[in-house]
Each structure stands twice: as structure tokens, then as C-alpha cells.
Design an enzyme around this catalytic site. Sequence first.
Site, PDB file in Angstrom:
ATOM      1  N   LYS A 184       0.876  -1.184   0.000  1.00 26.92           N
ATOM      2  CA  LYS A 184       0.000   0.000   0.000  1.00 26.92           C
ATOM      3  C   LYS A 184       0.909   1.228   0.000  1.00 26.92           C
ATOM      4  O   LYS A 184       1.646   1.475   0.957  1.00 26.92           O
ATOM      5  CB  LYS A 184      -0.898  -0.016   1.225  1.00 26.92           C
ATOM      6  CG  LYS A 184      -1.616   1.295   1.539  1.00 26.92           C
ATOM      7  CD  LYS A 184      -2.563   1.726   0.443  1.00 26.92           C
ATOM      8  CE  LYS A 184      -3.345   2.968   0.856  1.00 26.92           C
ATOM      9  NZ  LYS A 184      -2.464   4.160   1.056  1.00 26.92           N
ATOM     10  N   GLY A 241       4.447   3.388  11.312  1.00 30.16           N
ATOM     11  CA  GLY A 241       3.733   4.658  11.296  1.00 30.16           C
ATOM     12  C   GLY A 241       3.248   5.026  12.683  1.00 30.16           C
ATOM     13  O   GLY A 241       3.863   4.681  13.695  1.00 30.16           O
ATOM     14  N   SER A 242       2.124   5.703  12.729  1.00 29.58           N
ATOM     15  CA  SER A 242       1.600   6.237  13.984  1.00 29.58           C
ATOM     16  C   SER A 242       0.920   5.143  14.811  1.00 29.58           C
ATOM     17  O   SER A 242       0.525   4.092  14.291  1.00 29.58           O
ATOM     18  CB  SER A 242       0.584   7.342  13.688  1.00 29.58           C
ATOM     19  OG  SER A 242      -0.579   6.788  13.086  1.00 29.58           O
ATOM     20  N   GLU A 265       5.042  -1.236  13.782  1.00 30.73           N
ATOM     21  CA  GLU A 265       5.933  -0.392  14.584  1.00 30.73           C
ATOM     22  C   GLU A 265       5.262   0.959  14.712  1.00 30.73           C
ATOM     23  O   GLU A 265       4.944   1.601  13.705  1.00 30.73           O
ATOM     24  CB  GLU A 265       7.298  -0.248  13.912  1.00 30.73           C
ATOM     25  CG  GLU A 265       8.266   0.602  14.717  1.00 30.73           C
ATOM     26  CD  GLU A 265       9.209   1.380  13.847  1.00 30.73           C
ATOM     27  OE1 GLU A 265       9.369   2.594  14.106  1.00 30.73           O
ATOM     28  OE2 GLU A 265       9.769   0.805  12.902  1.00 30.73           O
ATOM     29  N   CYS A 302      11.768   7.394  14.236  1.00 34.39           N
ATOM     30  CA  CYS A 302      11.090   6.627  15.280  1.00 34.39           C
ATOM     31  C   CYS A 302      11.959   6.467  16.514  1.00 34.39           C
ATOM     32  O   CYS A 302      11.468   6.059  17.571  1.00 34.39           O
ATOM     33  CB  CYS A 302      10.668   5.269  14.742  1.00 34.39           C
ATOM     34  SG  CYS A 302      11.914   4.463  13.740  1.00 34.39           S
TER      35      CYS A 302
END
Length: 526
Positions: A184, A241-242, A265, A302
Amino acid sequence: MTLTGTNYIAGESSAEGSQTFTAVNPATGKELDTRFHAATEQEVDRAAQAAEAAFESYRNSTPDQRHRYLTAIAEEIMALGDALIERCCAESGLPAGRITGERGRTVNQLKLFAEVAREGSWVDARIDRAQPDREPVPKPDVRSMLRPLGPVAVFGASNFPLAFSVAGGDTASALATGCPVVAKAHPSHPGTCELITRAIHRATERCGLAAGVFSLVQGHTHESGGRLVGHPAIKAVGFTGSYGGGKALFDAANRRAEPIPVYAEMGSSNPVFILPGALRERGEEIARGLTQSVTLGVGQFCTTPGLVFLEAGAAVAPFREAVAENFRGVDAAVMLSESIRAAYEGGVRDLSAANGVEKLAEGKSANTGYTGTARVFTTTADRYLADPELQEEVFGPSTVLVTGDRRDELLKSARALHGHLTATLFGTEEDLAEYQDLVAILEGKVGRLIVNNFPTGVEVCHSMVHGGPFPATTAAATTSVGTRAILRFARPVCYQNFPSFLLPPALRDDNPLGLRRMIDGSWGTH
């Protein structure tokens, strides 16, 4: 290199939907050329079905075939040349030097997993030979190994448009295992994702593999991603991501009739503990390093340290002053997108308004594009312990200095931590000997412990662990960086009393692949 703005399904360009969107240059706030077509439900379905069909052959590809494939992808990415760098810079706002370095990391990840696939011992082959004369019950011949799980959905990250995206670590490890991938694309850099996808398809053709081994779907809403995770052909998900995005995918995967693993993550504040001896001896040096680590890449890593713990003492005030002075000199810089900048500004507003939290200093500001200004805050351990929200990641160039009155307050603060990716200790040899109990606490809180280095920068190697307990990730027993990442997309399969010709090569008596295996409890290449 002209972009089509389409989805790529099993090697074929597809643009059936009426919903379109554009990428935006974060440095200027202006839309870029090319409209991209969001994938329809039918296109997502075709991509997942093509991956399922390709799995039948790709799961049985040889280690050498997977090595050639991953190596070919790396070569085709390099062949994109400057067109990839230019488009990626335009979509991310990141400088060309950073993107060039990230391309190198991406290519090297692919080559590393190519070697792991070829060497093959990751399959953990185990053989317990039959003992037909055993009393009172004969022992059967039992053999097991790891086998690929099935088609994997990979979601690209905003902050690493190459290394954690279409051909990033999740894709490399899934393909090395023998799992097809449906990626995606991240809506912030759809053109970059298309270019990489075209490189992957050229590699697929070069290696004579089924076209469905890799597909790309575009989309600027959660709809196409949700469809992908919900498709019965998808057997695992990789996401960076978030917290909100990762948790939503995790929940969706667990609502399926057949729940599937989601390796997400998510957020991390990466606590740093500066122990008293180190603070006295090199506080100014650590203050400089902290400023550089917090503001590196505009804080959009991150592993950016968002919490710094100190024990009260005479060295604390000079350290705060040094940090404040350093932060005031930091230039504002372009963030990855308007939404990321807005979330960052909301986060620092919340910190400013929090009871007992003071803004110590802020960097320079700018009014061009989606720029972020560095900030540093200060509070006490009492306030930190009373307000769990101070642990939440503020994605951007900010950090909070937390000072405890005593040693036991530092330990209490550490015990109150939820899951993070990293924890760092700065200390002298005497500090580290005295605070061994702190190390023991932090081992249960993070995936990577660091001594006398800042956490920004993740070495891609066999030993790396880039993971941690929830909410840093949804799967604390795994890593998304390093060669252990391959284990996420495999499952153990046991073969009992099989004739040799029916066994996978890794489990045959003659060991045609030359693997390191366990036979009757003893490891070797026999």
C-alpha cells in the site's frame, strides 16, 4: 521518467477508480504533477488474489532463486538513477543527500536478505529420527522447519520513503521468506512508490517469477488499506507509522473471520537516562549530542529521544542551560507533510499547557512550507509520574527533560514507562555499576538498550532489534530491522513419517542445501 498515476497489479497498470489525489511538496506547499488513482475494491481484490495465486509457486522457489530476485530488485532500483532521487525529494521535502543515503540503505537491505535467503539456515530445520525399537512405544520420524506464511500486506511509512516503504525492510524480509507482497503506497509519496514498483516488476520479469509476487495499490484514505487487511488472501501485515494507524490495522486484522498477525511499529519516546557521573564529567558534550539527536531529520525518526531523565544535583542547571542555548540556535526545517506538522504543533501545545511542564527554549522559526520549530521542555519526576500522557510520542523536534530528586525516583520513573523502541544510558563505569538495577528495569521496557550513544540511527545487521513492547509495536517478540525480521512471515510445519522424496529439501537426509540443522538434538551441517 513519466509517471502514470496508476495501481500496478501483477505487473499490469490499472486505473479503474474515479477518486484521484496528488502529492504535495512539503517545502513549498504546492501540488506536484500527476494525479494518482485510488485503488477500487475490485483492484485490491485482484491484487490479493494474484498474490495468493503466485504463492503456490513462489513458496517453493529455491534459495538461489530468491537471492537472484532480491539482488535484481536492488539493481533495478539503482538503475532508476536521478529520477528516483528527484521525485522522492519533491514528495518528502528531504534533501538529496539524505535520500541518496536512504537509497543505499534500501539496496543494502535487499542484498542482506538475499544472502540470508541463499544461505538458508533461517528455516531452523530440525530432525528427530525414528526409533522403531524404542520401548514401550516406538518413536516416529519427526521433522520440522519454518515455511512461508502467505501473501503479506506492506504499508509504506512517511518518514522513510524508501527504506521503510515499497521495497523496504518489510518487503525484503517477506520476499526472502517466500511470501508475495501487496504494498500500500504512502499517500505522501505515491510517485516514489510507483517508480520503485516499476523497478520491482522489471526484476520479477528478469527472474521469470509469477507477476503476482508483487503488486502496488494507491490510496489517500484508510479505505484501500482496510480492504487490503480484510482480504482473506492476506496472511500478515507489516506497518510502520503512527500509533493510531497501526492500532486500527491491528484491530481490523483481529476482527477478521481468520485473524492474522500485524507487525506494526508505532510510537516511541525513546527515554534517555543521564546518570550523575556522566552529567558532571561531560554534561556540555551530552547537551550538544542531545540537541543533534532530537533535531536530526526535524525529529522525524522513530528513535528520536523525547524523554530525558536526570537526577537532581549541581550539574543539572548547567546542563539545562547548555541544552536551551543549543536549541535556540536550531533552524526551523521542512517537515514531511502538512498533517505531520499539524500533529507536531498540537503535541507541543499540549506539552506547553500541561500542569508542571515549562518550555525551556525553542529554536528559530520560519514561514515557508511545512516547517517545524525545535522545542525543549522541563518538568519534575513527580509531574511525569502523575501525568501518563507525558510519555506519548510527539513526532518532531522536541524533548522533555525530567528531573528526579533522588535515585529511587529515576528507578520509579523507569518502572512507569510503557513500551518503547529504545532506552539509552549515559554513564561512567561507576555510574553503570551502581545503576545495574535500572538496566534490569529497562530490559523489560524496550527492544534496544544503548550505552553512551544516542538512539538515532539504526544499524541494519544480523543482531539489530528494532521493536519493543506495546505500544511501541504490536508484536514485542519480533523486529522490523535486522535479519531476524524474516521470522515474522514464516510458521513452523512438522512432517511425520514422510518418505524422503516428499520432504522439502531442507529436511532430507542428504541435506542437499548444506544447511546447519538440528539432528537428534545436535546442531551441525550433517
